[in-house]
Design a protein around this motif. Sequence first.
Motif, PDB file in Angstrom:
ATOM      1  N   THR A   1       0.867  -1.168   0.000  1.00  0.00           N
ATOM      2  CA  THR A   1       0.000   0.000   0.000  1.00  0.00           C
ATOM      3  C   THR A   1       0.906   1.220   0.000  1.00  0.00           C
ATOM      4  O   THR A   1       2.126   1.092   0.069  1.00  0.00           O
ATOM      5  N   TRP A   2       0.325   2.397  -0.103  1.00  0.00           N
ATOM      6  CA  TRP A   2       1.134   3.612  -0.129  1.00  0.00           C
ATOM      7  C   TRP A   2       1.017   4.346   1.182  1.00  0.00           C
ATOM      8  O   TRP A   2      -0.073   4.622   1.658  1.00  0.00           O
ATOM      9  N   GLY A   3       2.150   4.668   1.783  1.00  0.00           N
ATOM     10  CA  GLY A   3       2.201   5.527   2.950  1.00  0.00           C
ATOM     11  C   GLY A   3       2.250   6.961   2.480  1.00  0.00           C
ATOM     12  O   GLY A   3       2.097   7.247   1.293  1.00  0.00           O
ATOM     13  N   GLN A   4       2.500   7.859   3.391  1.00  0.00           N
ATOM     14  CA  GLN A   4       2.497   9.273   3.018  1.00  0.00           C
ATOM     15  C   GLN A   4       3.596   9.600   2.013  1.00  0.00           C
ATOM     16  O   GLN A   4       3.386  10.377   1.085  1.00  0.00           O
ATOM     17  N   ASP A   5       4.772   9.000   2.178  1.00  0.00           N
ATOM     18  CA  ASP A   5       5.881   9.335   1.299  1.00  0.00           C
ATOM     19  C   ASP A   5       6.422   8.159   0.497  1.00  0.00           C
ATOM     20  O   ASP A   5       7.202   8.350  -0.422  1.00  0.00           O
ATOM     21  N   GLU A   6       6.052   6.955   0.861  1.00  0.00           N
ATOM     22  CA  GLU A   6       6.644   5.800   0.185  1.00  0.00           C
ATOM     23  C   GLU A   6       5.713   4.596   0.233  1.00  0.00           C
ATOM     24  O   GLU A   6       4.737   4.571   0.984  1.00  0.00           O
ATOM     25  N   ARG A   7       6.032   3.612  -0.579  1.00  0.00           N
ATOM     26  CA  ARG A   7       5.270   2.377  -0.613  1.00  0.00           C
ATOM     27  C   ARG A   7       5.579   1.561   0.638  1.00  0.00           C
ATOM     28  O   ARG A   7       6.727   1.449   1.063  1.00  0.00           O
ATOM     29  N   VAL A   8       4.543   0.999   1.257  1.00  0.00           N
ATOM     30  CA  VAL A   8       4.671   0.202   2.476  1.00  0.00           C
ATOM     31  C   VAL A   8       4.370  -1.244   2.106  1.00  0.00           C
ATOM     32  O   VAL A   8       3.379  -1.525   1.432  1.00  0.00           O
ATOM     33  N   THR A   9       5.221  -2.176   2.551  1.00  0.00           N
ATOM     34  CA  THR A   9       5.033  -3.589   2.239  1.00  0.00           C
ATOM     35  C   THR A   9       4.962  -4.397   3.526  1.00  0.00           C
ATOM     36  O   THR A   9       5.749  -4.172   4.449  1.00  0.00           O
ATOM     37  N   HIS A  10       4.005  -5.329   3.589  1.00  0.00           N
ATOM     38  CA  HIS A  10       3.844  -6.224   4.735  1.00  0.00           C
ATOM     39  C   HIS A  10       3.815  -7.662   4.234  1.00  0.00           C
ATOM     40  O   HIS A  10       3.275  -7.929   3.157  1.00  0.00           O
ATOM     41  N   PRO A  11       4.346  -8.623   5.014  1.00  0.00           N
ATOM     42  CA  PRO A  11       4.191 -10.037   4.647  1.00  0.00           C
ATOM     43  C   PRO A  11       2.746 -10.470   4.898  1.00  0.00           C
ATOM     44  O   PRO A  11       2.117 -10.025   5.860  1.00  0.00           O
ATOM     45  N   ILE A  12       2.198 -11.304   4.012  1.00  0.00           N
ATOM     46  CA  ILE A  12       0.817 -11.768   4.152  1.00  0.00           C
ATOM     47  C   ILE A  12       0.752 -13.257   3.828  1.00  0.00           C
ATOM     48  O   ILE A  12       1.386 -13.717   2.880  1.00  0.00           O
ATOM     49  N   CYS A  13       0.012 -14.025   4.644  1.00  0.00           N
ATOM     50  CA  CYS A  13      -0.117 -15.464   4.419  1.00  0.00           C
ATOM     51  C   CYS A  13      -1.261 -15.747   3.438  1.00  0.00           C
ATOM     52  O   CYS A  13      -2.058 -14.862   3.126  1.00  0.00           O
ATOM     53  N   VAL A  14      -1.343 -16.985   2.984  1.00  0.00           N
ATOM     54  CA  VAL A  14      -2.374 -17.370   2.014  1.00  0.00           C
ATOM     55  C   VAL A  14      -3.773 -17.146   2.573  1.00  0.00           C
ATOM     56  O   VAL A  14      -4.647 -16.607   1.888  1.00  0.00           O
ATOM     57  N   ASP A  15      -4.014 -17.537   3.836  1.00  0.00           N
ATOM     58  CA  ASP A  15      -5.353 -17.389   4.414  1.00  0.00           C
ATOM     59  C   ASP A  15      -5.820 -15.935   4.415  1.00  0.00           C
ATOM     60  O   ASP A  15      -6.972 -15.642   4.114  1.00  0.00           O
ATOM     61  N   CYS A  16      -4.927 -15.018   4.746  1.00  0.00           N
ATOM     62  CA  CYS A  16      -5.304 -13.603   4.748  1.00  0.00           C
ATOM     63  C   CYS A  16      -5.407 -13.041   3.332  1.00  0.00           C
ATOM     64  O   CYS A  16      -6.229 -12.177   3.062  1.00  0.00           O
ATOM     65  N   ALA A  17      -4.598 -13.546   2.420  1.00  0.00           N
ATOM     66  CA  ALA A  17      -4.601 -13.045   1.043  1.00  0.00           C
ATOM     67  C   ALA A  17      -5.887 -13.380   0.302  1.00  0.00           C
ATOM     68  O   ALA A  17      -6.297 -12.647  -0.590  1.00  0.00           O
ATOM     69  N   ILE A  18      -6.526 -14.492   0.661  1.00  0.00           N
ATOM     70  CA  ILE A  18      -7.724 -14.904  -0.073  1.00  0.00           C
ATOM     71  C   ILE A  18      -9.019 -14.545   0.627  1.00  0.00           C
ATOM     72  O   ILE A  18     -10.099 -14.860   0.145  1.00  0.00           O
ATOM     73  N   GLN A  19      -8.947 -13.866   1.773  1.00  0.00           N
ATOM     74  CA  GLN A  19     -10.179 -13.488   2.463  1.00  0.00           C
ATOM     75  C   GLN A  19     -10.879 -12.375   1.699  1.00  0.00           C
ATOM     76  O   GLN A  19     -10.253 -11.431   1.255  1.00  0.00           O
ATOM     77  N   THR A  20     -12.144 -12.521   1.495  1.00  0.00           N
ATOM     78  CA  THR A  20     -12.919 -11.455   0.875  1.00  0.00           C
ATOM     79  C   THR A  20     -14.318 -11.464   1.455  1.00  0.00           C
ATOM     80  O   THR A  20     -14.847 -12.504   1.818  1.00  0.00           O
TER      81      THR A  20
END
Length: 111
Positions: free
Chosen positions: A24-43
């Motif tokens: 995602t984008w923070g105020q000045d730069e792109r922010v990256t977080h590790p994400i697992c499969v279970d969280c990635a497919i939740q909708t």
Amino acid sequence: MQQTLVGCAFCDAPPGTETGKAHTWGQDERVTHPICVDCAIQTEPDPDERDHVACDGCGLVVDTLAALTRFRVELGHLEGPLQLCARCSPGGLATYWTRDLEEHLVATPAE
């Protein structure tokens, strides 16, 4: 070679869990977080109201997409967006344009 062990930033998955990246984008730069499969497919399904948006993590409904933080997920062949409220987003609000959650709250998920 040194390897840093990290779990998922969105849940309590232990280090060593297969993860991808959520950007995602923070105020000045792109922010990256590790994400697992279970969280990635939740909708969450789209709410009935046309102008309302649901948090993909907990189902909380807000009246504007700007009240949620939008992440771009990359994990193996999975790729797509997640929209998370401040409660589900690691570190709270990550983007400078995200609006105050409480002002835009429409409905909370059924317990």
